[in-house]
Design a protein around this motif. Structure first.
Motif, PDB file in Angstrom:
ATOM      1  N   LYS A 118      -6.694  -1.711  -3.013  1.00  0.00           N
ATOM      2  CA  LYS A 118      -7.932  -1.076  -2.822  1.00  0.00           C
ATOM      3  C   LYS A 118      -8.786  -2.273  -2.223  1.00  0.00           C
ATOM      4  CE  LYS A 118      -7.601   3.273  -5.250  1.00  0.00           C
ATOM      5  NZ  LYS A 118      -6.714   3.981  -4.690  1.00  0.00           N
ATOM      6  N   LYS A 119      -9.487  -2.118  -1.224  1.00  0.00           N
ATOM      7  CA  LYS A 119     -10.596  -2.972  -0.755  1.00  0.00           C
ATOM      8  C   LYS A 119     -11.532  -3.550  -1.910  1.00  0.00           C
ATOM      9  CE  LYS A 119     -10.444  -3.577   3.966  1.00  0.00           C
ATOM     10  NZ  LYS A 119     -11.090  -3.678   5.194  1.00  0.00           N
ATOM     11  N   GLY A 120     -11.820  -4.688  -2.304  1.00  0.00           N
ATOM     12  CA  GLY A 120     -12.898  -4.610  -3.176  1.00  0.00           C
ATOM     13  C   GLY A 120     -12.602  -4.982  -4.507  1.00  0.00           C
ATOM     14  N   SER A 121     -11.405  -4.499  -4.922  1.00  0.00           N
ATOM     15  CA  SER A 121     -10.865  -4.468  -6.362  1.00  0.00           C
ATOM     16  C   SER A 121      -9.592  -5.261  -6.516  1.00  0.00           C
ATOM     17  CB  SER A 121     -11.077  -3.161  -6.782  1.00  0.00           C
ATOM     18  OG  SER A 121     -10.052  -2.270  -6.299  1.00  0.00           O
ATOM     19  N   TYR A 153       2.854  -1.664   1.951  1.00  0.00           N
ATOM     20  CA  TYR A 153       1.685  -2.682   1.338  1.00  0.00           C
ATOM     21  C   TYR A 153       2.881  -3.490   0.421  1.00  0.00           C
ATOM     22  CZ  TYR A 153      -1.723   0.647   2.794  1.00  0.00           C
ATOM     23  OH  TYR A 153      -2.600   1.449   3.862  1.00  0.00           O
ATOM     24  N   GLN A 155      -1.067   1.768  -3.825  1.00  0.00           N
ATOM     25  CA  GLN A 155      -1.694   0.920  -2.873  1.00  0.00           C
ATOM     26  C   GLN A 155      -2.798  -0.090  -3.117  1.00  0.00           C
ATOM     27  OE1 GLN A 155      -2.805   3.389   0.408  1.00  0.00           O
ATOM     28  NE2 GLN A 155      -4.252   2.271   1.289  1.00  0.00           N
TER      29      GLN A 155
END
Length: 131
Positions: free
Chosen positions: A54-57, A47, A52
């Protein structure tokens, strides 16, 4: 009537220890450190950052591969790879070598730098999960 709280004062007591500021969590083993280092390096190589995303944040990375490579690598490496990408040169073998080199650099860096706190934190998580 509720039982009296423990007041033995022992640092390894699950009640008294935390009240005195002592952790009752198990200490990480050598294997915990190995697993933690492997996890951190794999995440960074996949990444480009730790932790890693996180989707949406959005969370500011604690470690950025781009910044690390700017400090640790000569800029000619970047230019050479860029030229290889925009021309018809086959850069697969070079890419594999670079991935191996950077992985080794990261392993050393996370053990021996100001980012070793990340290794400690992840190793502690492994130790707690195994307890």
């Amino acid at each position: 009537m509720s039982p009296e709280p423990c007041m033995c004062g022992a640092t390894d007591c699950p009640v008294c220890g935390p009240l005195q500021g002592y952790s009752t969590s198990p200490a990480p083993t050598e294997r915990d450190y190995e697993l933690a280092l492997e996890t951190i390096v794999e995440t960074v190589m996949s990444y480009g950052v730790w932790p890693q995303p996180k989707k949406g944040s959005f969370r500011k990375p604690e470690f950025d591969l781009y910044e690390f490579l700017l400090e640790e690598r000569d800029l000619s490496f970047f230019l050479e790879m860029y030229i290889g990408c925009i021309t018809f040169a086959d850069v697969r073998e070079r890419t594999r070598r670079e991935q191996k080199n950077v992985t080794e650099m990261l392993m050393k860096h996370f053990k021996d730098s100001e980012y070793s706190y990340i290794l400690e934190k992840v190793a502690q998580e492994y130790a707690e999960d195994m307890a």
